[in-house]
Design an enzyme around this catalytic site. Structure first.
Site, PDB file in Angstrom:
ATOM      1  N   GLU A   1     -40.450  75.503  29.297  1.00 12.72           N
ATOM      2  CA  GLU A   1     -39.349  76.045  28.185  1.00 12.72           C
ATOM      3  C   GLU A   1     -39.148  75.131  27.079  1.00 12.72           C
ATOM      4  OE1 GLU A   1     -35.503  76.342  30.543  1.00 12.72           O
ATOM      5  OE2 GLU A   1     -34.295  75.498  28.445  1.00 12.72           O
TER       6      GLU A   1
ATOM      7  N   ASN B   1     -33.556  85.752  34.961  1.00  7.56           N
ATOM      8  CA  ASN B   1     -32.871  84.761  35.940  1.00  7.56           C
ATOM      9  C   ASN B   1     -31.378  85.269  36.023  1.00  7.56           C
ATOM     10  OD1 ASN B   1     -35.481  83.520  35.710  1.00  7.56           O
ATOM     11  ND2 ASN B   1     -34.566  81.563  35.476  1.00  7.56           N
ATOM     12  N   ILE B   2     -31.190  85.587  37.514  1.00  2.00           N
ATOM     13  CA  ILE B   2     -29.746  85.585  37.607  1.00  2.00           C
ATOM     14  C   ILE B   2     -29.349  85.240  38.940  1.00  2.00           C
ATOM     15  CG2 ILE B   2     -28.098  87.608  38.559  1.00  2.00           C
ATOM     16  CD1 ILE B   2     -30.124  89.503  36.839  1.00  2.00           C
ATOM     17  N   ASP B   3     -28.415  84.047  38.814  1.00  2.00           N
ATOM     18  CA  ASP B   3     -27.783  83.373  39.972  1.00  2.00           C
ATOM     19  C   ASP B   3     -26.273  83.541  40.234  1.00  2.00           C
ATOM     20  OD1 ASP B   3     -27.638  81.860  42.109  1.00  2.00           O
ATOM     21  OD2 ASP B   3     -27.865  79.647  40.907  1.00  2.00           O
TER      22      ASP B   3
ATOM     23  N   ASP C   1     -37.345  76.504  40.374  1.00  2.70           N
ATOM     24  CA  ASP C   1     -36.411  76.989  39.199  1.00  2.70           C
ATOM     25  C   ASP C   1     -36.066  75.486  38.677  1.00  2.70           C
ATOM     26  OD1 ASP C   1     -34.963  78.225  37.508  1.00  2.70           O
ATOM     27  OD2 ASP C   1     -33.164  78.245  38.667  1.00  2.70           O
TER      28      ASP C   1
HETATM   29  P1  13P Z   1     -27.214  82.237  35.370  1.00  6.10           P
HETATM   30  O1  13P Z   1     -26.165  81.070  35.795  1.00  6.10           O
HETATM   31  O2  13P Z   1     -26.640  83.169  34.272  1.00  6.10           O
HETATM   32  O3  13P Z   1     -27.175  83.240  36.661  1.00  6.10           O
HETATM   33  O4  13P Z   1     -28.597  81.637  35.248  1.00  6.10           O
HETATM   34  C1  13P Z   1     -29.384  81.343  36.213  1.00  6.10           C
HETATM   35  C2  13P Z   1     -30.547  80.746  36.046  1.00  6.10           C
HETATM   36  O5  13P Z   1     -31.116  80.708  34.757  1.00  6.10           O
HETATM   37  C3  13P Z   1     -31.316  80.108  36.871  1.00  6.10           C
HETATM   38  O6  13P Z   1     -32.480  79.496  36.508  1.00  6.10           O
HETATM   39  O1  G3H Z   2     -30.072  77.564  36.428  1.00 10.18           O
HETATM   40  C1  G3H Z   2     -29.823  77.123  37.720  1.00 10.18           C
HETATM   41  C2  G3H Z   2     -29.494  77.878  38.787  1.00 10.18           C
HETATM   42  O2  G3H Z   2     -28.257  78.745  38.558  1.00 10.18           O
HETATM   43  C3  G3H Z   2     -29.411  77.150  40.124  1.00 10.18           C
HETATM   44  O3  G3H Z   2     -28.296  76.293  40.100  1.00 10.18           O
HETATM   45  O4  G3H Z   2     -29.050  73.990  40.228  1.00 10.18           O
HETATM   46  O5  G3H Z   2     -26.915  74.949  41.189  1.00 10.18           O
HETATM   47  O6  G3H Z   2     -28.964  75.377  42.470  1.00 10.18           O
HETATM   48  P1  G3H Z   2     -28.121  74.846  41.279  1.00 10.18           P
HETATM   49 ZN    ZN Z   3     -32.123  78.611  34.423  1.00 10.86          ZN
END
Ligand code: 13P
Ligand code: G3H
Ligand code: ZN
Length: 317
Positions: A135, A257-259, A83
């Site tokens: 992107e 994408n969901i984090d 990612d």
């Molecule tokens: P969120 O912060 O909305 O979960 O997005 C995650 C993301 O795009 C990781 O690349």
């Molecule tokens: O877009 C980023 C993701 O949410 C991952 O976040 O860089 O803190 O691991 P991170």
């Molecule tokens: Zn992202």
């Protein structure tokens, strides 16, 4: 089914009007929660690792955790994706180290520089059987070290997408249509609205080509309230409405994408656990409900947002 690239997943998702969930992994509990949900719902899934996750958990640990998840969930296809790769070297290291997909995010660079770096990654990746996400356009919020002020986001310019994809040879394209990273995506009192006109214009220019949405957490208020009730302080945390993401999944968006939603659910549950059991200090006790909350969150997304439940059955065995 094991470790796969995203090629077949995206093709089937595009034609079937659904999307594949891409969830960030940082530790064992997150890997287990995501893959148990995907396994039980027979859904393809993408596990993604950021530069920060690699720095935190170490490349080898993360790859081995994913390998364990594949052994435990043999009936679903799983892709392992980098990612927000920010350099050729980082992408190469993940390609050489067993990932099946990488993102080169050169979106903050000028158009021609973005093309040049993306093309270099594509050439190396394709020679090694790995696919590449690129992107175009910059999301509001924090993209690792890139910080874009809210309200100053640059929506992707549809007139640039064909040239970008044909000159780079990338396999999927992340575009900016109003999503952003983190838990504070829209100002309280404003109406969260994705730019479907931009998405549709990009789709017209790239028929059949998989589009990716970053920053797609919905920040469920139930978990914001849980965090705030048990000692946290997250006022005004707002995400993307799930119906809008569902609509995007019906169109050309093949990866969502969901984090942040996973982080929020885990944090809320850990805070709650500590508040209710102030004498406990065994990590297995407080990480258990946190892991369960990851599983519940991912199951909810697969069913209500992505539409990918049962779709593993359609993939090549
Ligand atoms: P969120 O912060 O909305 O979960 O997005 C995650 C993301 O795009 C990781 O690349
Ligand atoms: O877009 C980023 C993701 O949410 C991952 O976040 O860089 O803190 O691991 P991170
Ligand atoms: Zn992202």
């Amino acid at each position: 089914m094991g470790l796969v690239t995203t090629t077949e997943m995206f093709q089937k998702a595009y034609n079937g009007g659904y999307a594949i969930g891409a969830f960030n992994v940082n530790n064992m509990e997150i890997v287990q929660g995501i893959t148990e949900a995907a396994g039980e719902l027979n859904s393809p899934v993408i596990l993604q690792v950021s530069k920060g996750a690699r720095a935190y958990a170490n490349h080898t640990y993360l790859v081995k955790l994913v390998e364990a998840a594949i052994i435990e969930n043999p009936d679903i296809p799983i892709a392992l994706h980098l990612d927000h790769g920010d350099s050729f070297e980082l992408c190469k290291s993940c390609i050489d180290g067993g990932f099946t997909s990488v993102m080169i995010d050169a979106s903050s660079k000028p158009f021609d520089e973005n093309i040049e770096l993306t093309k270099k990654v594509v050439e190396y990746a394709h020679a090694h059987g790995v696919v590449v996400e690129a992107e175009l356009g910059t999301l509001a919020g924090v993209e690792d070290e890139v910080c874009v002020e809210a309200g100053k986001e640059m929506y992707t310019r549809p007139e640039e997408v064909e040239e970008f994809v044909s000159r780079t040879g990338c396999d999927s394209l992340a575009i900016a249509i109003g999503t952003s990273h983190g838990a504070y995506k829209f100002k309280p009192g404003t109406k969260p609205q994705l730019r479907f006109d931009v998405l549709e214009e990009c789709t017209k220019r790239l028929p059949g080509f998989p589009i990716v949405l970053h920053g797609s957490s919905s920040v469920p208020q139930e978990f914001v309230e849980m965090v705030n009730q048990y000692g946290g302080n997250m006022p005004g945390a707002i995400g993307v409405p799930e119906e809008q993401l569902r609509h995007a999944a019906e169109l050309s968006v093949c990866k969502i994408n969901i984090d942040s939603d996973i982080r929020l659910a885990m944090t809320g549950n850990i805070r709650k656990y500590f508040a209710e059991h102030p004498d406990h200090f065994d990590p297995r006790q407080y990480l258990k409900p946190a892991r369960q909350s990851v599983k519940d969150m991912v199951a909810h997304k697969i069913i209500n947002v992505l539409g990918s439940a049962g779709k593993a059955a359609d993939m090549t065995k």
